[in-house]
Design an enzyme around this catalytic site. Structure first.
Site, short mmCIF file in Angstrom:
data_model
loop_
_atom_site.label_atom_id
_atom_site.label_comp_id
_atom_site.label_asym_id
_atom_site.label_seq_id
_atom_site.Cartn_x
_atom_site.Cartn_y
_atom_site.Cartn_z
N ARG A 523 0.82 -1.19 0.00
CA ARG A 523 0.00 0.00 0.00
C ARG A 523 0.86 1.25 0.00
NH1 ARG A 523 -4.52 -0.51 4.51
NH2 ARG A 523 -4.20 -2.70 4.14
N SER A 587 7.93 -4.87 6.62
CA SER A 587 7.60 -5.91 7.61
C SER A 587 8.52 -7.11 7.53
CB SER A 587 6.16 -6.34 7.41
OG SER A 587 5.34 -5.22 7.36
N ASP A 641 6.04 -3.56 10.81
CA ASP A 641 4.58 -3.43 10.87
C ASP A 641 4.04 -3.53 12.29
OD1 ASP A 641 5.24 -6.11 10.92
OD2 ASP A 641 3.71 -6.77 9.49
C1 BG6 Z 1 -1.93 -4.55 7.73
C2 BG6 Z 1 -0.82 -3.61 8.15
O1 BG6 Z 1 -3.17 -4.06 8.06
O2 BG6 Z 1 -1.70 -5.81 8.33
C3 BG6 Z 1 0.46 -4.19 7.60
O3 BG6 Z 1 -1.05 -2.33 7.64
C4 BG6 Z 1 0.66 -5.57 8.13
O4 BG6 Z 1 1.53 -3.37 7.94
C5 BG6 Z 1 -0.53 -6.42 7.83
O5 BG6 Z 1 1.84 -6.14 7.55
C6 BG6 Z 1 -0.39 -7.79 8.41
O6 BG6 Z 1 -1.50 -8.59 8.06
P1 BG6 Z 1 -1.57 -9.41 6.72
O7 BG6 Z 1 -2.66 -10.37 7.01
O8 BG6 Z 1 -1.92 -8.46 5.64
O9 BG6 Z 1 -0.26 -10.08 6.54
C1 GLC Z 2 7.44 -11.70 9.52
C2 GLC Z 2 8.46 -10.62 9.52
C3 GLC Z 2 8.18 -9.62 10.60
C4 GLC Z 2 6.77 -9.12 10.46
C5 GLC Z 2 5.81 -10.28 10.50
C6 GLC Z 2 4.38 -9.84 10.34
O1 GLC Z 2 7.58 -12.42 10.69
O2 GLC Z 2 9.75 -11.19 9.70
O3 GLC Z 2 9.07 -8.54 10.50
O4 GLC Z 2 6.49 -8.26 11.51
O5 GLC Z 2 6.13 -11.16 9.46
O6 GLC Z 2 4.12 -9.22 9.13
#
Ligand code: BG6
Ligand code: GLC
Ligand code: GLC
Length: 901
Positions: A523, A587, A641
């Site tokens: 995003r 992340s 994240d």
């Molecule tokens: C989102 C966050 O809502 O959730 C992200 O903005 C995050 O930063 C993510 O990585 C994690 O959830 P998913 O299910 O999208 O991996």
């Molecule tokens: C993975 C990444 C970590 C992140 C998590 C959730 O474990 O290594 O940095 O926070 O995924 O997205």
């Protein structure tokens, strides 16, 4: 018409039931069925609606040799049933009378009697050393606790043995077998005769979902929706329910069709006031009703010139099969004469005609009442399934139905009248209930073996409290290793400093760009941070896709793509040339040396782009920006994240000092005391630590909890041996665990008819949202089945139940592991602060946590259990981590301006 026949007719008219009366009986029956199924109202119903634990009818794979003990009105049979490949079967059987004194003696005598005859049968058939499974047809109202555990509620019909009511009849049989036989017989199912009948017909006609017995007693069973059976947990699929409709009317609701003859019969029965419906219908009583009428008419000089005989005056002498003979179209009247003569009576032609009429009225009433009962069952099934038109089959057994020349015809005609929009077929059970019982036994054996296999397969996923405490303790240990100077470089849980030293205080201001990379979606966002009075934070964002080829291709191309997306977004927002500060939610595990420096330690989840690991991600982004000439972007902060999520929640809740992600991957961060963070200078205040707990277990410390399926999933991943905790817990892997378990269960022949399809072999077919959908409580079995079918899997209802069970267990373990992790974190914070009690909020994001119907609840429960001194609130992030990244960027800009760092 002379007054004689008028008098006779007026007495017999008591037995005629108008359509209106029959309809009323149908409604009363329906009402009582509903009440009987309810937990609260259960006791107010005369219908016991007993669950049977018979879920599925046959699936056609039942094979082998079985024994059955088939208890009937006054007889019992021992059978050996051989179910063979071609849907046919062979039966060897022997019948025994049950003497009156046994029927009314002690329970031990009764069961010893069964065991003795079973023993002699086994001797004769040379089956003693075969260890065959045995099914027991026990046709009395029982509270069934399991397929092989059933407590007699009350005797009915002619039985009245002491010491059996309130006891488990299977145990009594086992004990007797133990006393009488010197061999093993494995009693594995106990079945009511109605169920045996339904199952025996189900072998031929899969549409058979109702069992009816009209013999010595009468009763019916049918397949009810699990969701309606409140006495039993679970609401998937169907279960056979025994109505025990014989007791219908015991509350007086049939009073207005009760005749003086019914009342008299009841007074002299073994169970006065009970089995009101049965006493008007079944073979044990019909003959007696006829006799009582005959005696009355004789006393009124309407029969035999008023002369009776001692034989006629003795109760129980007029057998129900006389009714069948007398009603025979051709020889009925001759038979009547013979029978009456055998009573030492002297019947005229006219007497014989009248007696035939009596029989006719009594048996017609019986058939009509039975039809009314069945009409209620059929209507109920039809309503359960919301069908305009129901097509179904009733499996029937019992001497009255079999032997009476007109009973079945009348029953069916009345039923048709009462349920005009249903098509009900009747099927006579071929070999009595014995065969059906063998079928149930076969199903029981199959289900039992299946259940054991499923339990064995799933057992390693069911973690005890003790095991969860171990997980919590080990994580706590790994956290320390990650924080200490000496162990930090080799620690698996990296405990990465983030240089975020505080949560938002509301003074943050400005316009920022944010990137959110690494979750389900990539995003780009524009974030406007105002004062709270001005409305706080406002955001616009756009999702861009990152093809898998870029995720796992060249790093340069990946970052070029990211920059392209930013430019596209900035253009669309009309912000070209604005040089907005940018916060980058990235992340993945990064070793940070400042807010804007983060060296990617290793890719995780689905990413594996080249030339990135070991490099500063901010630099990689800046270089990509440089490659696009004429674009200016100011990368200010890099944020995990979890940290973005914590900050974004902390903006509204200052108690939020933990960030948790359970999505594609899983991870947590929290505010740690600087004095505990040994690899960052300074002892004052706090800093947010990105735990990277996904790697917990990479040193083998979780191996005892790792199942063979976790191993398979790990081996097939792009980072084998890494992120072991995450792989047991997050959305990217749970579906794969489920898929591998299902492959194994298929190989064991338990699901998918033992056939592994190409679909099932396809990696990644069960996405995270699949578990959430399939475990949703609001879906009925058919909808779940449809989801599986859409995935290309050809499933039966039973398969669907098993798939759902597997999903539930796998996601439950995930949630518990996550809870144990959070428990370790909150306990550490509590101890850091030397508090007896800690109140704290966790900001959470991630599709698994958010979408799954039970995940969050189990996490909360586990935390409450494992960290009882902490009061932990979970706050779902609504804004994503982009907002948090912007807030951090705002702080960074301010620090930069004031020259602090
Ligand atoms: C989102 C966050 O809502 O959730 C992200 O903005 C995050 O930063 C993510 O990585 C994690 O959830 P998913 O299910 O999208 O991996
Ligand atoms: C993975 C990444 C970590 C992140 C998590 C959730 O474990 O290594 O940095 O926070 O995924 O997205
Ligand atoms: C009696 C029993 C019942 C049985 C029926 C037919 O009503 O209570 O369990 O099914 O007789 O045999």
């Amino acid at each position: 018409m002379n007054s004689h026949s008028e008098q006779v007719n007026s007495i017999l008219s008591l037995f005629v039931l108008s359509d209106e009366k029959l309809q009323k009986i149908v409604s009363l029956m329906l009402e009582n069925m509903e009440k009987g199924l309810r937990k609260q109202k259960h006791t107010t119903s005369t219908l016991k609606m007993l669950p049977t634990f018979v879920h599925s009818t046959l699936d056609g794979t039942e094979r082998g040799d079985f024994l059955a003990l088939d208890l009937r009105g006054t007889k019992f049979r021992v059978l050996q049933v051989k179910l063979t490949d071609d849907d046919s079967y062979k039966v060897q059987s022997e019948s025994f009378e049950i003497p009156e004194d046994i029927m009314t003696g002690t329970g031990i005598q009764l069961f010893d009697y069964f065991a003795k005859h079973l023993s002699s049968f086994l001797d004769k058939q040379q089956l003693k050393d075969k260890k065959l499974p045995l099914g027991f047809t026990f046709p009395f109202p029982c509270k069934q606790i399991d397929l092989d555990k059933s407590v007699l509620l009350t005797w009915t019909k002619g039985f009245k043995c002491s010491g059996v009511e309130g006891e488990d009849v299977v145990q009594m049989l086992r004990d007797a077998i133990h006393r009488q036989l010197d061999c093993d017989v494995n009693v594995i199912a106990v079945v009511n005769d109605t169920v045996g009948t339904m199952m025996s017909c189900g072998y031929k006609d899969r549409a058979c979902e109702i069992g009816l017995v009209v013999g010595t007693g009468t009763n019916a069973c049918y397949m009810e929706e699990m969701g309606n059976i409140e006495q039993i947990e679970g609401d998937e699929g169907r279960m056979c329910v025994i109505m025990e409709w014989g007791a219908f009317g015991d509350d007086g609701c049939l009073r207005d069709i009760q005749t003086e003859f019914d009342l008299e019969l009841d007074r002299h029965s073994r169970n006065p006031g009970r089995q009101t419906f049965e006493k008007k219908i079944s073979g044990m009583y019909m003959g007696e009703i006829v006799r009582l009428i005959v005696v009355k008419l004789a006393s009124l000089h309407l029969l035999f010139n008023g002369v009776t005989s001692p034989a006629l005056l003795k109760s129980g002498t007029f057998e129900t099969n006389y009714i069948s003979e007398i009603e025979d179209e051709k020889v009925g009247l001759t038979k009547a004469k013979e029978i009456l003569l055998s009573f030492n009576l002297n019947p005229s032609e006219q007497d014989c005609v009248i007696v035939q009429k009596i029989c006719n009225n009594v048996s017609t009433r019986s058939a009509n009442l039975c039809a009314a009962g069945l009409a209620a069952v059929v209507t109920r099934i039809q309503r359960n399934r919301h069908l305009k038109h129901l097509q179904t089959t009733v499996g029937v057994d019992g001497t009255v139905y079999r032997k009476h020349p007109k009973f079945s015809g009348r029953l069916q005609a009345t039923l048709k009248q009462l349920t005009s929009n249903c098509d009900v077929q009747f099927m006579l059970s071929e070999d009595g209930t014995g065969k059906g019982t063998a079928m149930v036994t076969a199903v029981a054996r199959r289900l039992f073996a299946q259940r054991q296999q499923i339990n064995e397969t799933m057992a390693p996923f069911c973690l005890s409290r003790k095991q969860l405490v171990q997980v919590q303790q080990r994580l706590r240990l790994e956290m320390l290793r990650g924080l200490e100077k000496e162990t930090q470089s080799t620690a698996t849980v990296k405990m990465l400093p983030t240089y975020v030293r505080g949560t938002p205080d509301g003074t943050e201001r400005g316009h920022f760009l944010a990137l959110d990379l690494g979750g389900t979606n990539f995003r780009v966002l524009l974030v406007n941070v105002n004062s709270r009075e001005e409305g706080g934070v406002k955001m616009v964002n756009q999702i861009y896709s990152i093809p898998e080829s870029l995720m796992q291709g060249s790093g340069t191309k990946l970052f070029d793509h990211i920059v392209d997306c930013i430019i596209d977004f900035v253009k669309k927002q009309g912000k070209m040339g604005c040089r907005l500060p940018l916060g980058f939610t990235f992340s993945f595990p990064c070793r940070q040396t400042g807010l804007d420096k983060g060296i990617l330690i290793t890719w995780t989840k689905g990413f594996n782009a080249t030339e990135c690991e070991g490099k500063d991600v901010v630099m990689l982004l800046r270089e990509a920006i440089k490659r696009k000439q004429g674009v200016e972007l100011d990368v200010v902060a890099i944020v995990n994240d979890t940290v973005g999520t914590m900050m974004s929640c902390a903006y509204n809740d200052s108690n939020c000092e933990i960030g948790l992600i359970v999505g594609t991957g899983s991870n947590a961060c929290y505010m740690e005391e600087m004095s505990n963070i040994k690899n960052v200078e300074g002892d004052i205040g706090q800093m947010c630590i990105n735990m990277e707990w996904g790697a917990f277990g990479d040193n083998g410390c979780l191996d005892v909890f790792v199942t063979q399926y976790d191993q398979i999933v790990d081996k097939a991943s792009i980072n084998p041996g890494k992120q072991r905790y995450e792989k047991m817990m997050s959305g990217m892997y749970l579906g794969e665990i489920v898929r591998n378990i299902l492959i194994d269960l298929t190989k064991q022949g338990i699901v998918f008819r033992g056939q592994i399809s190409e679909r099932l072999n396809t990696k990644g077919i069960f996405e995270t949202k699949f578990l959430s959908e399939i475990e949703s409580d609001s879906l009925v079995l058919l909808q779940v089945r449809a989801i599986l079918q859409k995935l290309g899997l050809d499933v039966t209802c039973d398969d669907t139940l098993i798939v759902k069970e597997v999903c539930t267990i796998v996601s439950r373990r995930a949630a518990q592991l996550c809870g144990a992790g959070i428990a370790a974190v909150v306990e550490k914070i509590r101890e850091n602060r030397r508090l007896n009690h800690l109140a704290i909020t966790v900001g959470v994001d991630g599709t698994l946590y958010k979408l799954h119907p039970h995940f969050s609840k189990i996490v909360h429960e586990t935390v409450a259990e494992l960290a009882p001194c902490c009061d932990v609130t979970f706050h779902q992030s609504e804004d994503g981590s982009g907002k948090g990244a912007a807030l951090i960027t705002a702080v960074a800009c301010r620090l930069r301006e004031t020259g602090q760092h």
